[in-house]
Design an enzyme around this catalytic site. Structure first.
Site, PDB file in Angstrom:
ATOM      1  N   TYR A  14       4.911   4.342  11.630  1.00 57.41           N
ATOM      2  CA  TYR A  14       5.081   2.747  11.466  1.00 57.41           C
ATOM      3  C   TYR A  14       6.097   1.892  10.308  1.00 57.41           C
ATOM      4  CZ  TYR A  14       0.933   2.709   8.965  1.00 57.41           C
ATOM      5  OH  TYR A  14      -0.104   3.189   7.799  1.00 57.41           O
TER       6      TYR A  14
ATOM      7  N   ARG B 170       0.721  -1.391  -0.123  1.00 59.54           N
ATOM      8  CA  ARG B 170       0.046   0.225   0.211  1.00 59.54           C
ATOM      9  C   ARG B 170       0.798   1.524  -0.332  1.00 59.54           C
ATOM     10  NH1 ARG B 170      -0.889   2.546   4.460  1.00 59.54           N
ATOM     11  NH2 ARG B 170      -1.420   0.284   5.590  1.00 59.54           N
TER      12      ARG B 170
ATOM     13  N   HIS C  90      -2.839   3.977   5.523  1.00 61.30           N
ATOM     14  CA  HIS C  90      -4.262   3.000   4.787  1.00 61.30           C
ATOM     15  C   HIS C  90      -5.333   3.615   4.518  1.00 61.30           C
ATOM     16  CE1 HIS C  90      -7.240  -0.144   7.162  1.00 61.30           C
ATOM     17  NE2 HIS C  90      -7.486   0.890   7.563  1.00 61.30           N
TER      18      HIS C  90
HETATM   19  C1  LIG Z   1     -14.078  -6.341  12.178  1.00 61.15           C
HETATM   20  C2  LIG Z   1     -12.883  -5.349  12.651  1.00 61.15           C
HETATM   21  N1  LIG Z   1     -12.145  -4.988  13.229  1.00 61.15           N
HETATM   22  C3  LIG Z   1     -11.636  -4.120  13.339  1.00 61.15           C
HETATM   23  C4  LIG Z   1     -11.683  -2.696  12.083  1.00 61.15           C
HETATM   24  C5  LIG Z   1     -10.992  -1.525  12.320  1.00 61.15           C
HETATM   25  N2  LIG Z   1     -10.220  -1.754  11.338  1.00 61.15           N
HETATM   26  C6  LIG Z   1     -10.518  -1.343   9.528  1.00 61.15           C
HETATM   27  S1  LIG Z   1      -9.120  -1.731   8.461  1.00 61.15           S
HETATM   28  C7  LIG Z   1      -8.271  -2.723   9.521  1.00 61.15           C
HETATM   29  C8  LIG Z   1      -6.879  -3.293   9.665  1.00 61.15           C
HETATM   30  C9  LIG Z   1      -7.234  -4.201   7.779  1.00 61.15           C
HETATM   31  O1  LIG Z   1      -5.835  -4.588   7.435  1.00 61.15           O
HETATM   32  P1  LIG Z   1      -6.281  -5.914   6.632  1.00 61.15           P
HETATM   33  O2  LIG Z   1      -6.968  -6.868   6.245  1.00 61.15           O
HETATM   34  O3  LIG Z   1      -4.500  -6.021   5.745  1.00 61.15           O
HETATM   35  O4  LIG Z   1      -6.694  -4.915   5.311  1.00 61.15           O
HETATM   36  P2  LIG Z   1      -6.058  -3.305   3.733  1.00 61.15           P
HETATM   37  O5  LIG Z   1      -6.854  -2.497   5.238  1.00 61.15           O
HETATM   38  O6  LIG Z   1      -4.413  -3.164   4.308  1.00 61.15           O
HETATM   39  O7  LIG Z   1      -6.003  -3.504   2.583  1.00 61.15           O
HETATM   40  C10 LIG Z   1      -8.482  -3.123  10.453  1.00 61.15           C
HETATM   41  C11 LIG Z   1      -8.665  -3.351  11.595  1.00 61.15           C
HETATM   42  C12 LIG Z   1     -12.782  -3.475  11.640  1.00 61.15           C
HETATM   43  N3  LIG Z   1     -13.045  -1.971  10.187  1.00 61.15           N
HETATM   44  N4  LIG Z   1     -13.582  -4.130  11.737  1.00 61.15           N
END
Ligand SMILES: Cc1ncc(C[n+]2csc(CCOP(=O)(O)OP(=O)(O)O)c2C)c(N)n1
Length: 353
Positions: free
Chosen positions: A270, A257, A261
């Site tokens: 980070y 990415r 985020h």
């Molecule tokens: C069930 C849940 N827990 C926590 C969150 C908060 N949250 C939003 S995005 C994220 C990280 C997701 O990372 P990843 O699966 O690697 O996907 P990326 O955003 O990097 O595409 C988190 C923890 C959420 N949206 N839903």
């Protein structure tokens, strides 16, 4: 006591176009020029749209936005590999798929600008609403594939998630059911190295995410997620397999990415500049451009014309979204097909003052 090997697994990594745009001729899918041009056009448009959305958010014209920069080959390669009748189950990172399936950029922006109307998806597009709760979409896709099977519809279900989502229980429940039911699901995990600030190595002790499929009894494969030819080929094969009734596949697409985020995040806190630079050299658009140049498709004039076209489309989308007259009552109306009594009371209370 005899010792016998009861299980042995393997995970392949597939790259067709290297970071310098050089093709592995043995793996060349030999796609027609129109398709190659479509791939490039969509990637350039997605990036222009993405960059504009960041600017809109930074200037108070859009709310929180989740950028896709660096991951375009996964969204577009998979979107083009899927049949229009295959169902897609995206997250917030793959909303460009809606555009590829018929929604205008204006409609997408209505959604990103916070209006429920932007999430109204024509059923003919075969798209689920984007999942923001991490990993819920995996179970939806397995259920969706099961429903397709019961109805005798010959379509695959493509579901997306990030590396972080593979630590959720829902991911494992979904993989288990998909394996047991031999579901026609293609799991696409975009391993972009971070789940917000949590690096991939803190997410799992496994060497690869793809190998998790082996435990659930089906194939897992790693692909260079910044190589659109590899993504397209691997997903095409997995979707065909799903449609032919040969079960699920887990595809781990290795990527990065490039941006934050979401617009609420500061990645400088980070990750290092060196890491970002390393991935900048592996950009999915640059290497594809070099490849198209070698084929005599890409020229400076071609690029200029395309950039002008894309920026006009993006601006048209922004104007459409900003001119959109939303009915705030839709916040309540769009939750269920038939509004519940509670919601109706809340809506009336909200609009009575
Ligand atoms: C069930 C849940 N827990 C926590 C969150 C908060 N949250 C939003 S995005 C994220 C990280 C997701 O990372 P990843 O699966 O690697 O996907 P990326 O955003 O990097 O595409 C988190 C923890 C959420 N949206 N839903």
């Amino acid at each position: 006591m005899p010792v016998t090997k009861v299980f042995e697994g393997k995970v392949d990594y597939i790259q067709i176009l290297d970071k310098d745009g050089k093709i592995d001729s043995a793996l060349d899918p030999k796609l027609p020029s129109e398709l190659l041009e479509k791939m490039y056009r969509y990637m350039v448009l997605a990036r222009a749209w993405d960059k504009k959305n960041l600017v809109l958010q930074r200037t108070g014209r859009m709310y929180t936005y989740a950028p896709v920069e660096g991951q375009e080959a996964i969204v577009i390669g998979s979107g083009l590999a899927a049949a229009p009748t295959d169902w897609v189950f995206p997250t917030y990172r793959e909303t460009f798929l809606y555009h590829m399936r018929g929604a205008s950029l204006g409609e997408l922006n209505v959604g990103w600008m916070g209006w429920e109307d932007g999430l109204k998806i024509d059923q003919k597009m075969c798209c689920f609403p984007l999942a923001i709760p991490i990993a819920t979409q995996f179970a939806h896709a397995v259920g969706g594939a099961y429903a397709l099977k019961l109805r005798g519809i010959n379509s695959a279900a493509l579901v997306y998630g990030g590396d972080g989502s593979t630590s959720e229980g829902d991911f494992h429940d979904a993989l288990n059911f998909a394996g047991v039911w031999n579901s026609g699901v293609v799991f696409v995990v975009s391993n972009n190295q971070f789940a917000i600030s949590v690096p991939r190595k803190w997410q799992t002790k496994s060497e690869t995410i793809a190998q998790k499929a082996l435990a659930y009894g089906f194939k897992g494969v790693q692909v260079d997620g910044n190589d659109i030819l590899a993504v397209y080929s691997v997903i095409k094969e997995a979707a065909n397999k799903a449609r032919e009734g040969h079960g699920p596949t887990l595809i781990e697409a290795i990527t990065f990415r490039m941006g934050p985020h979401t617009t609420a995040d500061d990645p400088k806190k980070y990750r290092s500049e060196e890491e970002v630079a390393y991935w900048r050299e592996r950009d999915p658009i640059t290497r594809f451009q070099i490849y198209l140049k070698g084929k005599g498709i890409w020229t400076q004039e071609y690029e200029q014309k395309l950039q002008t076209e894309c920026s006009a489309l993006v601006e048209e989308g922004v104007a459409k979204a900003e001119g959109f007259k939303a009915d705030p009552k839709n916040i309540f109306k769009f939750v269920f097909k038939d509004m519940t009594k509670d919601l109706e009371e809340q809506m009336n209370e909200c609009f009575s003052q």
